[in-house]
Design an enzyme around this catalytic site. Structure first.
Site, short mmCIF file in Angstrom:
data_model
loop_
_atom_site.label_atom_id
_atom_site.label_comp_id
_atom_site.label_asym_id
_atom_site.label_seq_id
_atom_site.Cartn_x
_atom_site.Cartn_y
_atom_site.Cartn_z
N TRP A 153 0.80 -1.23 0.00
CA TRP A 153 0.00 0.00 0.00
C TRP A 153 0.82 1.27 0.00
O TRP A 153 0.28 2.36 -0.17
CB TRP A 153 -0.95 0.02 1.21
CG TRP A 153 -0.35 -0.51 2.48
CD1 TRP A 153 -0.51 -1.78 2.97
CD2 TRP A 153 0.48 0.17 3.43
NE1 TRP A 153 0.17 -1.93 4.15
CE2 TRP A 153 0.79 -0.75 4.46
CE3 TRP A 153 1.00 1.46 3.52
CZ2 TRP A 153 1.59 -0.43 5.56
CZ3 TRP A 153 1.81 1.79 4.61
CH2 TRP A 153 2.09 0.85 5.61
N ASN A 154 2.12 1.17 0.22
CA ASN A 154 2.84 2.43 0.47
C ASN A 154 3.11 3.24 -0.80
O ASN A 154 3.02 4.46 -0.78
CB ASN A 154 4.10 2.20 1.30
CG ASN A 154 5.03 1.19 0.71
OD1 ASN A 154 4.61 0.34 -0.05
ND2 ASN A 154 6.30 1.28 1.03
N LYS A 177 -2.16 -8.32 -8.14
CA LYS A 177 -2.99 -8.15 -6.94
C LYS A 177 -2.46 -6.98 -6.12
O LYS A 177 -1.42 -7.06 -5.47
CB LYS A 177 -2.95 -9.42 -6.05
CG LYS A 177 -3.92 -9.32 -4.90
CD LYS A 177 -3.48 -10.12 -3.71
CE LYS A 177 -3.23 -9.38 -2.44
NZ LYS A 177 -3.96 -8.19 -2.08
N GLY A 230 6.52 -6.38 -0.04
CA GLY A 230 5.72 -6.34 1.18
C GLY A 230 6.61 -6.57 2.38
O GLY A 230 7.83 -6.39 2.32
N GLY A 231 6.00 -7.01 3.46
CA GLY A 231 6.75 -7.26 4.69
C GLY A 231 7.56 -8.54 4.60
O GLY A 231 7.23 -9.44 3.82
N GLU A 252 10.86 -8.07 -2.70
CA GLU A 252 11.39 -6.79 -2.21
C GLU A 252 10.74 -6.56 -0.87
O GLU A 252 9.54 -6.31 -0.79
CB GLU A 252 11.05 -5.68 -3.23
CG GLU A 252 11.96 -4.48 -3.08
CD GLU A 252 11.38 -3.43 -2.16
OE1 GLU A 252 11.74 -3.46 -0.96
OE2 GLU A 252 10.59 -2.61 -2.63
N LEU A 253 11.54 -6.72 0.20
CA LEU A 253 10.95 -6.76 1.54
C LEU A 253 11.37 -5.53 2.35
O LEU A 253 11.71 -4.51 1.77
CB LEU A 253 11.35 -8.09 2.21
CG LEU A 253 11.07 -9.32 1.32
CD1 LEU A 253 11.59 -10.59 1.95
CD2 LEU A 253 9.59 -9.44 0.97
N CYS A 286 10.10 1.29 2.42
CA CYS A 286 11.02 0.20 2.74
C CYS A 286 12.44 0.73 2.96
O CYS A 286 13.22 0.14 3.68
CB CYS A 286 11.00 -0.83 1.62
SG CYS A 286 11.19 -0.10 0.00
N GLU A 387 11.52 -3.56 11.83
CA GLU A 387 10.99 -2.51 10.95
C GLU A 387 9.70 -1.93 11.55
O GLU A 387 8.73 -2.65 11.75
CB GLU A 387 10.69 -3.09 9.56
CG GLU A 387 10.26 -2.02 8.59
CD GLU A 387 10.02 -2.54 7.18
OE1 GLU A 387 9.30 -3.55 7.04
OE2 GLU A 387 10.55 -1.95 6.24
O1 TXE Z 1 2.15 -6.08 4.29
P1 TXE Z 1 2.05 -7.51 3.61
P2 TXE Z 1 1.25 -5.39 5.40
C1 TXE Z 1 6.18 -4.09 5.99
C2 TXE Z 1 5.96 -3.05 7.06
C3 TXE Z 1 4.57 -3.32 7.50
C4 TXE Z 1 4.50 -4.82 7.39
C5 TXE Z 1 3.09 -5.36 7.24
O2 TXE Z 1 6.87 -3.28 8.11
O3 TXE Z 1 4.37 -2.92 8.82
O4 TXE Z 1 5.24 -5.11 6.24
O5 TXE Z 1 2.40 -4.65 6.21
C6 TXE Z 1 -0.34 -9.49 0.15
N1 TXE Z 1 -0.01 -14.61 -0.07
N2 TXE Z 1 5.96 -3.58 4.65
O6 TXE Z 1 0.57 -6.36 6.31
O7 TXE Z 1 1.22 -8.45 4.41
C7 TXE Z 1 -1.15 -8.34 0.70
O8 TXE Z 1 -2.52 -8.50 0.42
C8 TXE Z 1 0.14 -13.68 -1.04
C9 TXE Z 1 7.15 -3.31 3.88
O9 TXE Z 1 0.40 -4.43 4.72
O10 TXE Z 1 3.43 -7.91 3.30
C10 TXE Z 1 -0.49 -7.17 -0.03
O11 TXE Z 1 -0.99 -7.09 -1.36
N3 TXE Z 1 0.01 -12.37 -0.83
C11 TXE Z 1 6.87 -2.99 2.51
C12 TXE Z 1 0.98 -7.58 -0.05
O12 TXE Z 1 0.99 -8.99 0.16
C13 TXE Z 1 -0.24 -11.95 0.42
C14 TXE Z 1 5.59 -2.48 2.08
C15 TXE Z 1 1.82 -6.92 1.04
O13 TXE Z 1 1.24 -7.18 2.27
C16 TXE Z 1 -0.39 -12.86 1.48
C17 TXE Z 1 4.49 -2.86 2.93
C18 TXE Z 1 -0.26 -14.24 1.19
N4 TXE Z 1 -0.39 -15.19 2.13
C19 TXE Z 1 4.71 -3.36 4.17
N5 TXE Z 1 -0.62 -12.16 2.61
C20 TXE Z 1 8.00 -2.62 1.60
N6 TXE Z 1 8.94 -3.51 1.37
O14 TXE Z 1 7.98 -1.52 1.06
C21 TXE Z 1 -0.63 -10.85 2.27
N7 TXE Z 1 -0.40 -10.72 0.94
#
Ligand code: TXE
Length: 494
Positions: A153-154, A177, A230-231, A252-253, A286, A387
């Site tokens: 979402w960021n 997605k 994502g995370g 990219e985490l 990130c 983080e």
């Molecule tokens: O991210 P998620 P969240 C970090 C940041 C944040 C933490 C959690 O520390 O506090 O992650 O954020 C999809 N199979 N970053 O919960 O869960 C989800 O729907 C497949 C760092 O919002 O990682 C979304 O589209 N997909 C970061 C995407 O994964 C799945 C940016 C990211 O969500 C899934 C964001 C699954 N089982 C958060 N579960 C960066 N690197 O910039 C979730 N998703």
């Protein structure tokens, strides 16, 4: 006010979710819903992957020349550029990031499509001067197939562009997605693919939750690769699921990036760089420079300057161009940041600024947290290792280069690092020894479509942007042609 009810994009047409359910997208500044997003499920994933698969194997995409593919990408870039202001505003309503920042991103996103559009017809194989007589050997660089792009979402459209542009340039098809917290800009963006002239099914968008859409996508047997941002916990889980199907991945985490300031630095520039590293985008990036490592001789004076500048940060409505720090994007993220504020205090970190929700009148009912600076942070504290993804800076002193490197490299992450020094020797030594995919010297938070981006250690696998990114979406085929005219002995290896 009635909220717009969106549809997904499957096979080139708007698609209602099989569940017949929609969920609300919430504006983080008002904490009020403003749009209805389709709640996708496995049935929608199956339809989208089938559309992408059929576009990959049967449609005009497959037979299109690489130059024509590149032209489509460049046409898309023109359309994004023309629509940038509108899309930026949608992103701000969806994720609460500053309009100024989102405009900057939207104006820059076309460059990924121009760059990779230009690269589409420069993907070349090689002729190998093979060691065997009577054989002609060459390589072909071929697309992987259906790519699952999963984005957070960021920076919703920017991070999608990092995946879509190279994936499409290489000839793949995509199911995307977006995050459940920021899907509206993706669905609006989706309309541009048809306008640009992409064949149906080349790009499909399925919205919904991680477990309901993300997981069926990752485990779908017809998906060849997962490109995920994502995370790190979710990334690890996605990696495990992808491993079962032996799929390609780019991950990219997160990060816990160190911004390291030496006593010989231009301190005006360094103060600015450390503040922008953590408070720009409300720390929700990130690459946030969430640890400021400060050389002991200047520690006290530097902290005073950081505090003075951070105190001037204007919080408020992200749609106002004068706002400098906006809200936290999601309620769970807001609660996570508050948790870390508590943890840091319990661990004994000294809160020099902020440390609480923002109650300024200009923050309205949004999820705001005061820009926060902790000193007295030890490298073993959780606040120095995990983080936070919010406007929270941990300041850690160091004695010399060795200690700076030890502390900087001492976390599980390795996404980025900043070094502030006027010594060329120091800049080179530090950039070599820091375990991070990006090292900035006397600057911070610079990215480009031309430069590879990705993480060391738990910050990720693979690279996005630049020439490196295209190979993440290709596989190499080695073709052997016998030109000897002889029939060799069938019982020995050729
Ligand atoms: O991210 P998620 P969240 C970090 C940041 C944040 C933490 C959690 O520390 O506090 O992650 O954020 C999809 N199979 N970053 O919960 O869960 C989800 O729907 C497949 C760092 O919002 O990682 C979304 O589209 N997909 C970061 C995407 O994964 C799945 C940016 C990211 O969500 C899934 C964001 C699954 N089982 C958060 N579960 C960066 N690197 O910039 C979730 N998703």
């Amino acid at each position: 006010m009635t909220m717009k009810k969106y549809e997904m994009l499957i096979g080139g047409a708007p698609a209602a979710p099989a569940s017949c359910e929609w969920f609300e997208s919430v504006n983080p500044f008002t904490a009020a819903p403003w749009a209805m997003v389709p709640r996708g499920s496995k049935a929608d994933v199956d339809r989208a992957v089938a559309a992408a698969r059929s576009a990959f194997y049967c449609g005009s995409w497959r037979s299109m020349t690489a130059s024509a593919r590149g032209a489509l990408l460049r046409r898309l870039a023109d359309l994004i550029a023309a629509d940038a202001a509108r899309l930026a505003e949608i992103e701000t309503r969806d994720n609460g990031k500053l309009l100024a920042e989102m405009r900057g991103q939207l104006n820059y996103i076309p460059q990924w499509f121009y760059y990779f559009g230009g690269l589409a017809d420069k993907i070349e194989g090689r002729v190998i001067p093979i060691d065997k007589p009577g054989v002609f050997n060459f390589t072909r660089e071929e697309p992987l197939g259906v790519i699952a792009a999963i984005t957070p979402w960021n920076s919703p459209l920017l991070l999608a562009a990092w995946k879509l542009a190279p994936a499409l340039a290489a000839g793949n098809t995509v199911v995307w997605k977006p995050s459940e917290f920021s899907s509206v800009s993706a669905l609006e963006f989706g309309e541009l693919f048809e306008k640009a002239g992409f064949p149906p099914g080349v790009v499909n968008i399925v919205t919904g939750f991680g477990n309901e859409v993300g997981e069926p996508l990752v485990t779908h047997p017809d998906v060849a690769k997962i490109a995920f941002t994502g995370g790190d916990r979710t990334g690890e889980y996605v990696y495990q699921q992808a491993a079962r199907g032996l799929k390609h991945v780019t991950l990219e985490l997160g990060g816990k990036s160190a911004n390291i300031v030496f006593d010989d630095a231009d301190l005006d520039a360094a103060v600015n760089g450390v503040i922008s590293g953590i408070f720009a985008a409300t720390g929700q990036t990130c690459i946030a420079g969430s640890r400021a490592l400060i050389h002991r001789p200047i520690h006290e004076k530097f902290v005073d300057r950081l505090l003075a500048l951070a105190r001037t940060a204007r919080m408020g409505n992200p749609l106002e161009l004068t706002t400098q720090v906006g809200p936290i994007t999601t309620r769970p993220q807001y609660e996570k940041v508050l948790d870390y504020l508590r943890i840091a205090k319990e661990e004994g970190a000294v809160c020099q600024l902020g440390g609480s929700p923002a109650t300024r009148p200009e923050c309205g009912s949004g999820w705001f947290i005061e820009p926060t600076i902790f000193t007295g942070v030890r490298p073993d504290m959780r606040i120095a290792n995990e983080e936070v993804f919010g406007p929270v800076l941990s300041v850690i002193p160091f004695a010399d280069e060795e200690e700076a490197i030890r502390i900087a490299n001492g976390t599980v992450y390795g996404l980025a690092a900043g070094v502030w020094t006027t010594s060329m020797r120091r800049a080179l030594v530090m950039s070599e020894r820091l375990e991070a995919g990006t090292v900035w010297v006397n600057t911070y938070r610079a990215v480009s479509y031309m430069s590879p981006f990705g993480g060391y250690k738990r910050s990720g696998i693979g690279r996005e942007s630049g020439m490196d990114a295209i190979s993440e979406y290709l596989q190499t085929k080695s073709v052997w042609i016998d030109i000897s005219g002889n029939t060799p002995n069938p019982f020995v290896m050729r």
